[in-house]
Design an enzyme around this catalytic site. Structure first.
Site, PDB file in Angstrom:
ATOM      1  N   ARG A 146      -1.821  15.509   1.994  1.00 43.13           N
ATOM      2  CA  ARG A 146      -0.934  15.654   3.184  1.00 43.13           C
ATOM      3  C   ARG A 146      -0.451  17.263   3.019  1.00 43.13           C
ATOM      4  NH1 ARG A 146       0.149  10.696   0.427  1.00 43.13           N
ATOM      5  NH2 ARG A 146      -0.317   8.844   1.943  1.00 43.13           N
ATOM      6  N   LYS A 170       3.423  10.087  -1.949  1.00 37.36           N
ATOM      7  CA  LYS A 170       4.655   9.314  -1.600  1.00 37.36           C
ATOM      8  C   LYS A 170       5.144   8.600  -2.855  1.00 37.36           C
ATOM      9  CE  LYS A 170       3.784   9.132   3.397  1.00 37.36           C
ATOM     10  NZ  LYS A 170       3.403   8.323   4.496  1.00 37.36           N
ATOM     11  N   HIS A 241      -2.852  17.310  10.704  1.00 34.27           N
ATOM     12  CA  HIS A 241      -3.046  16.015   9.899  1.00 34.27           C
ATOM     13  C   HIS A 241      -4.430  15.922  10.444  1.00 34.27           C
ATOM     14  CE1 HIS A 241      -1.245  13.111   7.301  1.00 34.27           C
ATOM     15  NE2 HIS A 241      -1.745  12.163   8.054  1.00 34.27           N
ATOM     16  N   ARG A 244      -6.738  15.829   7.295  1.00 38.18           N
ATOM     17  CA  ARG A 244      -6.861  14.643   6.509  1.00 38.18           C
ATOM     18  C   ARG A 244      -7.730  13.769   7.046  1.00 38.18           C
ATOM     19  NH1 ARG A 244      -3.983  11.892   2.481  1.00 38.18           N
ATOM     20  NH2 ARG A 244      -3.099   9.747   2.835  1.00 38.18           N
ATOM     21  N   HIS A 267      -3.611   6.082  -0.618  1.00 34.63           N
ATOM     22  CA  HIS A 267      -3.085   5.138   0.074  1.00 34.63           C
ATOM     23  C   HIS A 267      -2.668   3.771  -0.744  1.00 34.63           C
ATOM     24  CE1 HIS A 267      -5.183   6.017   4.385  1.00 34.63           C
ATOM     25  NE2 HIS A 267      -4.034   6.748   4.064  1.00 34.63           N
ATOM     26  N   TYR A 276     -10.353   4.175   9.426  1.00 35.00           N
ATOM     27  CA  TYR A 276     -11.357   5.151   9.286  1.00 35.00           C
ATOM     28  C   TYR A 276     -12.606   4.550   9.570  1.00 35.00           C
ATOM     29  CZ  TYR A 276      -7.657   8.148   7.893  1.00 35.00           C
ATOM     30  OH  TYR A 276      -6.580   9.042   7.976  1.00 35.00           O
TER      31      TYR A 276
END
Length: 295
Positions: A146, A170, A241, A244, A267, A276
């Protein structure tokens, strides 16, 4: 009410370990709700009822906000009240029964290989900023990290001998992500040749710096990528983005398994990565329709 918000922010920071960007979204959503309460002459959070929550939801729809934005705001306020209930600051959660709009199922957009070539062509140049921009672009595409993760990257996070970076994602979750030869060369050239020039008299370990020598921000990286996209004269609505998304899509198109892509992207849930697979299936379908004689 401001005291309650401050306590909630501390809870998100300490107990939930949320990133500063996530916390900023929570703060913005709650402060927006505070403004709504002022307009409704409601002075206490415990005085808010279900009908008030519904009225707030209606006001969001009237502003033509996206479903995702509205859902996030309702979720923020539901969590806020859940926290207040837990600490006995309020007795009810008026957002507990407010239904969130179903999210729009939009496939992530990605760059095709010829579009990537156009972007790489406009990255050429020997000036320090051009070398930096090339390194940022190559690293984002090579790793799928990111923009916020790129911003936090430090020199000690890079292992050139193994061609890997340590990414702080994150919730401060860490993961190792490999990068290829093109990113290796672009990153090494930037650090050895351009970074010291851009630093001027400053000293810090952040990898990417702005023209003043200070650590670059996420907004700065997005501005760089937007400029490159505009310079390449690519059509359509494009956002940074997409690099990514492109990273994940190209890996799956070339045979990578879903679990590996999930780990590389950072993730928590496989469902976040599965979107995806829909992109790759659509790509296969279009290829089939365009090339099979009996399609």
């Amino acid at each position: 009410m401001n005291l309650f918000l401050q306590l909630f922010v501390e809870y998100l920071q300490i107990e939930k370990n949320y990133s500063k960007y996530t916390i900023e979204y929570y703060q913005d959503d709650i402060q927006e709700f505070y403004l709504f309460l002022t307009q409704q002459s409601i002075n206490k959070l415990d005085d808010v009822e279900y009908l008030d929550a519904r009225l707030f939801l209606t006001s969001l729809h009237e502003r033509n906000l996206s479903r995702a934005t509205i859902a996030r705001k309702i979720s923020s306020l539901r969590s806020f009240y859940r926290f207040l209930n837990r600490d006995r600051k309020t007795s009810e959660n008026p957002f507990a029964l407010v239904s969130q709009p179903k999210s729009e199922k939009r496939l992530p957009k990605f760059f095709y290989e010829e579009e990537l070539e156009s972007l790489l062509n406009v990255c050429e140049g020997d000036e320090p900023l051009q070398v930096r921009n090339r390194a940022i672009f190559e690293l984002l595409y090579a790793t799928g990290i990111r923009v916020s993760e790129c911003e936090r990257l430090t020199l000690t996070d890079i292992d050139f001998s193994l061609s890997t970076i340590l990414v702080k994602g994150k919730g401060n979750k860490e993961r190792y992500v490999p990068f290829g030869g093109y990113a290796h060369d672009a990153l090494e050239l930037y650090i050895k040749q351009s970074r010291n020039i851009l630093l001027k008299d400053q000293e810090h370990s952040t990898v990417f710096v702005n023209f003043r020598g200070a650590p670059i921000t996420s907004r700065g990286i997005r501005h760089i990528l937007t400029e490159l996209i505009n310079k390449a004269s690519l059509n359509g609505k494009i956002h940074p983005h997409m690099l990514r998304h492109t990273f994940a899509t190209h890996l799956l198109n070339n045979g990578a398994d879903l679990r590996t892509v999930q780990e590389l992207l950072g993730h928590s849930n496989l469902s976040s990565t599965q979107v995806y697979t829909h992109v790759t299936k659509e790509h296969l379908r279009k290829t089939y329709l365009n090339h099979h004689p009996r399609a």
